[in-house]
Design a protein around this motif. Structure first.
Motif, PDB file in Angstrom:
ATOM      1  N   TYR A  80      16.029  -8.347  52.176  1.00 34.28           N
ATOM      2  CA  TYR A  80      15.971  -8.831  50.799  1.00 34.28           C
ATOM      3  C   TYR A  80      16.666  -7.853  49.845  1.00 34.28           C
ATOM      4  CZ  TYR A  80      12.067 -11.653  52.675  1.00 34.28           C
ATOM      5  OH  TYR A  80      11.280 -12.487  53.417  1.00 34.28           O
ATOM      6  N   ASN A  81      16.401  -6.546  50.031  1.00 36.19           N
ATOM      7  CA  ASN A  81      17.032  -5.547  49.173  1.00 36.19           C
ATOM      8  C   ASN A  81      18.552  -5.616  49.246  1.00 36.19           C
ATOM      9  OD1 ASN A  81      14.326  -3.308  49.756  1.00 36.19           O
ATOM     10  ND2 ASN A  81      14.978  -3.990  47.742  1.00 36.19           N
ATOM     11  N   VAL A  82      19.064  -5.705  50.453  1.00 39.41           N
ATOM     12  CA  VAL A  82      20.518  -5.766  50.615  1.00 39.41           C
ATOM     13  C   VAL A  82      21.075  -7.029  49.964  1.00 39.41           C
ATOM     14  CG1 VAL A  82      22.389  -5.921  52.305  1.00 39.41           C
ATOM     15  CG2 VAL A  82      20.470  -4.366  52.718  1.00 39.41           C
ATOM     16  N   ALA A  83      20.415  -8.168  50.193  1.00 39.42           N
ATOM     17  CA  ALA A  83      20.910  -9.437  49.653  1.00 39.42           C
ATOM     18  C   ALA A  83      20.880  -9.441  48.127  1.00 39.42           C
ATOM     19  CB  ALA A  83      20.081 -10.597  50.204  1.00 39.42           C
ATOM     20  N   THR A  84      19.775  -8.979  47.523  1.00 38.26           N
ATOM     21  CA  THR A  84      19.687  -8.990  46.066  1.00 38.26           C
ATOM     22  C   THR A  84      20.649  -7.993  45.438  1.00 38.26           C
ATOM     23  OG1 THR A  84      17.809  -7.455  46.211  1.00 38.26           O
ATOM     24  CG2 THR A  84      17.316  -9.796  46.016  1.00 38.26           C
ATOM     25  N   GLY A  85      20.876  -6.866  46.089  1.00 38.56           N
ATOM     26  CA  GLY A  85      21.842  -5.909  45.564  1.00 38.56           C
ATOM     27  C   GLY A  85      23.242  -6.486  45.534  1.00 38.56           C
ATOM     28  N   VAL A  86      23.600  -7.234  46.583  1.00 35.61           N
ATOM     29  CA  VAL A  86      24.924  -7.848  46.658  1.00 35.61           C
ATOM     30  C   VAL A  86      25.048  -9.004  45.660  1.00 35.61           C
ATOM     31  CG1 VAL A  86      26.477  -9.166  48.147  1.00 35.61           C
ATOM     32  CG2 VAL A  86      25.312  -7.149  49.048  1.00 35.61           C
ATOM     33  N   LEU A  87      23.993  -9.817  45.533  1.00 34.89           N
ATOM     34  CA  LEU A  87      24.073 -11.024  44.717  1.00 34.89           C
ATOM     35  C   LEU A  87      23.985 -10.747  43.225  1.00 34.89           C
ATOM     36  CD1 LEU A  87      21.824 -13.419  46.828  1.00 34.89           C
ATOM     37  CD2 LEU A  87      24.299 -13.529  46.587  1.00 34.89           C
ATOM     38  N   PHE A  88      23.096  -9.834  42.825  1.00 31.33           N
ATOM     39  CA  PHE A  88      22.831  -9.650  41.407  1.00 31.33           C
ATOM     40  C   PHE A  88      23.598  -8.493  40.779  1.00 31.33           C
ATOM     41  CE2 PHE A  88      18.859 -11.792  42.839  1.00 31.33           C
ATOM     42  CZ  PHE A  88      19.034 -12.959  42.102  1.00 31.33           C
ATOM     43  N   GLY A  89      23.956  -7.490  41.548  1.00 32.98           N
ATOM     44  CA  GLY A  89      24.746  -6.398  41.007  1.00 32.98           C
ATOM     45  C   GLY A  89      23.987  -5.409  40.165  1.00 32.98           C
ATOM     46  N   ILE A  90      22.656  -5.468  40.149  1.00 30.73           N
ATOM     47  CA  ILE A  90      21.815  -4.499  39.453  1.00 30.73           C
ATOM     48  C   ILE A  90      20.738  -4.042  40.437  1.00 30.73           C
ATOM     49  CG2 ILE A  90      22.235  -5.640  37.235  1.00 30.73           C
ATOM     50  CD1 ILE A  90      19.373  -6.697  37.350  1.00 30.73           C
ATOM     51  N   PRO A  91      20.034  -2.947  40.138  1.00 31.71           N
ATOM     52  CA  PRO A  91      18.973  -2.491  41.050  1.00 31.71           C
ATOM     53  C   PRO A  91      17.759  -3.415  41.020  1.00 31.71           C
ATOM     54  CG  PRO A  91      19.034  -1.098  39.106  1.00 31.71           C
ATOM     55  CD  PRO A  91      20.237  -1.987  39.025  1.00 31.71           C
ATOM     56  N   MET A  92      17.955  -4.648  41.468  1.00 35.09           N
ATOM     57  CA  MET A  92      16.886  -5.655  41.472  1.00 35.09           C
ATOM     58  C   MET A  92      15.831  -5.293  42.516  1.00 35.09           C
ATOM     59  SD  MET A  92      15.572  -8.469  40.382  1.00 35.09           S
ATOM     60  CE  MET A  92      16.696  -9.642  39.660  1.00 35.09           C
ATOM     61  N   PRO A  93      14.575  -5.097  42.115  1.00 36.56           N
ATOM     62  CA  PRO A  93      13.553  -4.665  43.065  1.00 36.56           C
ATOM     63  C   PRO A  93      13.029  -5.813  43.909  1.00 36.56           C
ATOM     64  CG  PRO A  93      12.577  -4.962  40.922  1.00 36.56           C
ATOM     65  CD  PRO A  93      14.047  -5.253  40.750  1.00 36.56           C
ATOM     66  N   VAL A  94      12.444  -5.465  45.023  1.00 34.31           N
ATOM     67  CA  VAL A  94      11.709  -6.395  45.876  1.00 34.31           C
ATOM     68  C   VAL A  94      10.315  -5.811  46.045  1.00 34.31           C
ATOM     69  CG1 VAL A  94      11.540  -7.470  48.138  1.00 34.31           C
ATOM     70  CG2 VAL A  94      13.785  -7.198  47.054  1.00 34.31           C
ATOM     71  N   GLN A  95       9.333  -6.412  45.380  1.00 29.29           N
ATOM     72  CA  GLN A  95       7.991  -5.865  45.329  1.00 29.29           C
ATOM     73  C   GLN A  95       6.969  -6.851  45.872  1.00 29.29           C
ATOM     74  OE1 GLN A  95       7.627  -4.792  41.089  1.00 29.29           O
ATOM     75  NE2 GLN A  95       7.725  -2.668  41.741  1.00 29.29           N
ATOM     76  N   PRO A  96       5.810  -6.346  46.278  1.00 25.35           N
ATOM     77  CA  PRO A  96       4.752  -7.251  46.750  1.00 25.35           C
ATOM     78  C   PRO A  96       4.238  -8.144  45.631  1.00 25.35           C
ATOM     79  CG  PRO A  96       4.312  -4.969  47.386  1.00 25.35           C
ATOM     80  CD  PRO A  96       5.424  -4.928  46.396  1.00 25.35           C
ATOM     81  N   MET A  97       3.786  -9.341  45.996  1.00 25.76           N
ATOM     82  CA  MET A  97       3.086 -10.195  45.034  1.00 25.76           C
ATOM     83  C   MET A  97       1.697  -9.613  44.831  1.00 25.76           C
ATOM     84  SD  MET A  97       4.155 -14.118  45.910  1.00 25.76           S
ATOM     85  CE  MET A  97       5.843 -14.692  45.686  1.00 25.76           C
TER      86      MET A  97
END
Length: 484
Positions: A80-97
């Motif tokens: 998820y971290n790799v995908a969001t970094g590539v897609l959004f271009g910002i340090p988008m976090p992946v956190q627990p619900m």
């Protein structure tokens, strides 16, 4: 003569992007630009660990209490971290619900992995529908900014309060209770935590981008130098040079690595318990009772929090921190839905994009998608190498160090509310934040904030309507007095 826009010394605030310029969910050839470093490599690496103060305690608790598969969670959150970094271009976090995690470990009986997955899938389905139908963009466009700031302020202060508890008291994540006061000395004592706070403040200051001040001094003309005192100018340049050097230190990364060293010192036997290789992937069997229990107990309190903090607050915060890369609510909402529809079936922890994580990663230097890509690579290596046995290391990590990282992330998120310029906006924001904190529910605070905002607008609308009626009555009276 005006400097050209390409001049690197020119300071200008980019205009807000139009709807067509917002980040798309699908790749369109811009991934190289999204991964291009926006600052020093050391700063991006430091920003990568900015949200671990939230991530590690929740993952550790779910692993110990609800028998979460740590290996699967590490691998999927890494992807998820790799995908969001590539897609959004910002340090988008992946956190627990967080609401799902809180219900899973605090209520009795504890939620099983299948029930946790059912709660995550239910929440993901709602966000996916809201994003695909455009309703999430509608909510994002029309929800008043003071209400969003109130939610951000309450979440930031809640993180800060939890961080202070981590620093001051021993923590039992299994029972979600604080223990006795933490000793001053020791490998997880108050002195160590205070030293970490002082080190981070010394390196990062208040979180401002010190390089902007340096650019402002570098772009002075010779004529300007003639008008100011030479010694004062040289002193300012030296100060800004020192600030730039301090900002280049990967402070959060060094603090986290120091914590990892302390893990080994506190319990050298952890190496003997490490087993190489990930756990085997398997699809969870989710029964009807699991769906019912997961939805009613965990998904219902999680859905409003995900809409507010994981989508709307994240998009608002991205517009504040990255005006040229503002995220669209549609893409963020769909991203959360897809992530959980992929991983929850295999027992991975339900995740979302948290505004607190984004604030923490920005606070410690993350400026591009490469920051979270580095974090994803690190998680992937740990998940593939050590699997579930890595929980022994996490269990020995100094909780005071985690509290320090969480404290800075919470303060950075709360500071997003500083742009309320009128007393009316501040009033709505503070009431929303107060209700959210005392009621332990962002949804309750959001509802009160919306009601208060509408009442204040109605108060003005009644005054304007009354004036309009009086004006209409006067005009009609004048018309009756006109002689044809």
């Amino acid at each position: 003569m005006e400097d050209p826009p390409s001049d690197p010394h020119r300071r200008c605030r980019p205009s807000s992007p139009s709807a067509a310029d917002t980040t798309p969910l699908l790749l369109d050839g811009r991934w190289r630009r999204h991964l291009r470093l926006k600052t020093a490599l050391s700063s991006e690496l430091s920003g990568a660990v900015g949200d671990l103060g939230t991530y590690i305690p929740i993952v550790l608790t779910l692993t110990l209490v609800s028998h979460l598969d740590l290996s699967t969670t590490l691998i999927f959150t890494a992807l998820y971290n790799v995908a969001t970094g590539v897609l959004f271009g910002i340090p988008m976090p992946v956190q627990p619900m967080k609401s799902i995690a809180a219900v899973a470990v605090s209520e009795s009986p504890h939620l099983s992995p299948s029930q946790i997955a059912a709660a995550g899938l239910s929440t993901a389905a709602v966000l996916l529908v809201l994003g695909a139908t455009g309703l999430m963009s509608f909510f994002y466009r029309y929800i008043p900014l003071p209400v969003v700031r109130g939610v951000q302020l309450s979440q930031g202060l809640a993180f800060a309060f939890s961080a202070i508890k981590y620093i001051r008291y021993d923590q039992d994540f299994v029972t979600s209770k604080s223990g006795p006061a933490r000793p001053w000395l020791g490998l997880d004592g108050l002195v160590l935590a205070i030293a970490a706070v002082l080190f981070l403040v010394l390196c990062t200051g208040s979180g401002d981008d010190d390089s902007t001040d340096v650019r402002g001094l570098d772009c002075m003309d010779e004529s300007d130098d003639d008008e100011v005192d030479v010694e004062l100018s040289r002193s300012k340049r030296n100060i800004d040079r020192r600030l730039r050097m301090l900002s280049a230190i990967p402070s959060a990364l060094l603090v986290f690595l120091f914590g990892m060293v302390l893990c080994v010192i506190r319990d050298p036997s952890i190496f003997t318990s490490l087993k190489f290789g990930p756990s085997k992937l398997h699809v969870l069997m989710i029964t009807w009772d699991d769906w019912k229990s997961g939805f009613l107990r965990a998904a219902i309190p999680q859905i409003p929090l995900s809409i507010l903090n994981s989508v709307i607050a994240v998009c608002k915060l991205s517009a504040d921190l990255f005006p040229d890369r503002e995220l669209s609510a549609t893409s963020v909402s769909i991203s959360v839905g897809i992530m959980n529809f992929v991983g929850c079936w295999f027992g991975a922890m339900p995740v979302c994009h948290g505004a607190g994580g984004l604030a923490g990663q920005y606070r410690f230097g993350g400026r591009s998608g490469a920051s979270v890509v580095f974090l994803g690579i690190g998680k992937l290596v740990l998940g593939l190498l050590f699997g579930n046995s890595f929980v022994r290391i996490l269990n020995q990590f100094p909780i005071g160090i985690l509290g320090v990282l969480l404290l800075f992330a919470g303060i950075e998120l709360a500071m997003a509310s500083r742009d309320m310029n009128t007393k009316e906006e501040s009033f709505v924001m503070l009431v929303c934040a107060a209700v959210s904190l005392t009621g332990s529910s962002a949804a309750l605070g959001f509802g009160c904030g919306i009601l208060l905002f509408l009442l204040l607008k109605l108060r003005r609308m009644e005054f304007s309507s009354l004036r309009f009626q009086r004006s209409a009555t006067k005009d009609s009276g004048n018309e009756t007095n006109v002689v044809p």
